[in-house]
Design a protein around this motif. Structure first.
Motif, short mmCIF file in Angstrom:
data_model
loop_
_atom_site.label_atom_id
_atom_site.label_comp_id
_atom_site.label_asym_id
_atom_site.label_seq_id
_atom_site.Cartn_x
_atom_site.Cartn_y
_atom_site.Cartn_z
N PRO A 32 0.84 -1.21 0.00
CA PRO A 32 0.00 0.00 0.00
C PRO A 32 0.87 1.26 0.00
N VAL A 33 0.51 2.23 -0.83
CA VAL A 33 1.29 3.46 -0.91
C VAL A 33 0.45 4.71 -0.66
N ALA A 34 -0.88 4.58 -0.70
CA ALA A 34 -1.73 5.76 -0.53
C ALA A 34 -3.14 5.33 -0.17
N PRO A 67 -0.15 9.00 2.33
CA PRO A 67 -0.73 10.16 1.65
C PRO A 67 -2.15 9.86 1.17
N LEU A 68 -2.95 10.92 1.11
CA LEU A 68 -4.33 10.82 0.64
C LEU A 68 -4.39 11.39 -0.77
N LEU A 74 4.57 15.47 2.64
CA LEU A 74 3.35 15.40 1.85
C LEU A 74 2.24 14.73 2.66
N ALA A 75 1.09 15.40 2.74
CA ALA A 75 -0.08 14.82 3.40
C ALA A 75 -1.04 14.22 2.40
N LEU A 120 -0.80 19.61 -4.49
CA LEU A 120 -0.18 18.92 -3.36
C LEU A 120 -0.56 19.60 -2.05
N ARG A 121 -0.87 18.79 -1.04
CA ARG A 121 -1.20 19.31 0.29
C ARG A 121 -0.14 18.81 1.27
#
Length: 334
Positions: free
Chosen positions: A160-162, A192-193, A220-221, A233-234
């Motif tokens: 899983p990456v996101a 990250p979302l 990075l969120a 990007l958030r």
């Protein structure tokens, strides 16, 4: 006249023998076209005879096999062998699952339950593997027999990456955008979302983009895939960075932002949005309360290579530590 008697047979001359008839030879057989064709072959007649005999035997065997198939004899023999193996103790009694790190093992066991109490010889390994491969977490699988009574299922999990937000739902995804499982918003994983209808398919491009600025990657969120063409990007400190379209342009803008943040520490200073969609402008959007306090407009422009100017309140916060990371669910571009 002499009275001498001639002994029987003594006076028989050579000319009195019965002549034997002469042996007649059969006339030579005429060569047919087939004989002439056989003579042209680069093999001897003996070899040709063996080949023809082999062909006849193979044809006979084929006819017998087709007849047996028609009457179902091979299947019956296979079933009988499987039953014999089961009676001999070669019967599935256990299923062993290997390689799991994150996924729940119960779905794998559920798929393998149909094989319990069956003969080891009657288990279709390829069909069982195909069923296991339908599970979202499974990237690859191998199914083997361990005699006398165990099936071994070895699984390679996806990483899983996101977390993908779409349609009001959250799903854990891998780098290729494959959905692994649903996520409860109350227990978000530290990943990250990504937001947007097609954002899951662009997860790999997002990872490649963040490799252009490795210093920003842990900050990075989340990210929003806007209009199916570019990223917002958030960051964990609350700011949003709007990047231009296209991989090379977005990577160049992100590298430039990383350089400016390294020199001026842009993140964590209360700015709402950094807009770098236009390569000729670098726009900083301030929060409404700070606009009212300073009497400034909501956005400031700076040349792409220049240091953005901030208000005095931001300058006072330059040496203060960055605020703690806050996870928020992003939304699309206004």
């Amino acid at each position: 006249m002499n009275g001498a008697k001639i002994k029987g047979g003594a006076g028989v001359g050579r000319g009195s023998r019965t002549p034997s008839p002469r042996t007649r030879r059969a006339p030579p057989r005429r060569q047919t076209k087939l004989d002439r064709l056989i003579a042209l072959l680069p093999v001897s007649g003996e070899t040709l005879s063996r080949v023809l005999t082999g062909v006849v035997v193979m044809l006979a065997a084929g006819v017998l096999w087709m007849t047996a198939q028609f009457f179902g004899l091979p299947a019956m023999a296979g079933q009988e062998m499987a039953a014999l193996a089961a009676r001999s103790g070669f019967q599935v009694a256990k299923v062993e699952v290997q390689g799991l790190k994150r996924m729940d093992e119960m779905p794998v066991y559920t798929l393998a339950l149909d094989e319990i109490d069956r003969s080891m010889l009657s288990v279709d390994l390829a069909e069982l593997r195909a069923r296991v491969m339908t599970l979202g977490w499974v990237e690859d699988a191998r199914v083997t027999r361990r005699l006398p009574n165990t099936l071994v299922i070895n699984i390679v999990e996806r990483d899983p990456v996101a977390v993908w937000q779409h349609g009001g739902k959250l799903s854990l995804i891998d780098v290729n955008g494959v959905e692994l499982e649903k996520v409860d918003g109350r227990s978000m994983p530290d990943l990250p979302l990504v937001v947007g209808p097609q954002a899951n398919r662009e997860t790999k491009s997002l990872q490649n983009l963040m490799e252009a600025a490795p210093a920003l990657k842990p900050l990075l969120a989340g990210a929003t895939w806007v209009g199916n063409r570019r990223w917002d990007l958030r960051f964990q400190s609350g700011e949003t960075l709007s990047l231009p379209e296209g991989g090379p342009s977005a990577a160049a803008a992100l590298m430039k932002f990383a350089q400016l943040d390294g020199v001026n520490r842009l993140l964590g200073r209360g700015i709402v949005r950094f807009d770098m969609r236009d390569p000729e402008r670098f726009v900083l959007r301030m929060p409404p309360d700070r606009r009212t306090a300073t009497g400034e407009a909501g956005a400031k422009d700076a040349a792409p290579g220049a240091t953005p100017k901030l208000d005095k309140g931001a300058e006072q916060d330059e040496r203060s530590p960055r605020p703690a990371a806050a996870r928020t669910m992003g939304s699309g571009e206004a």
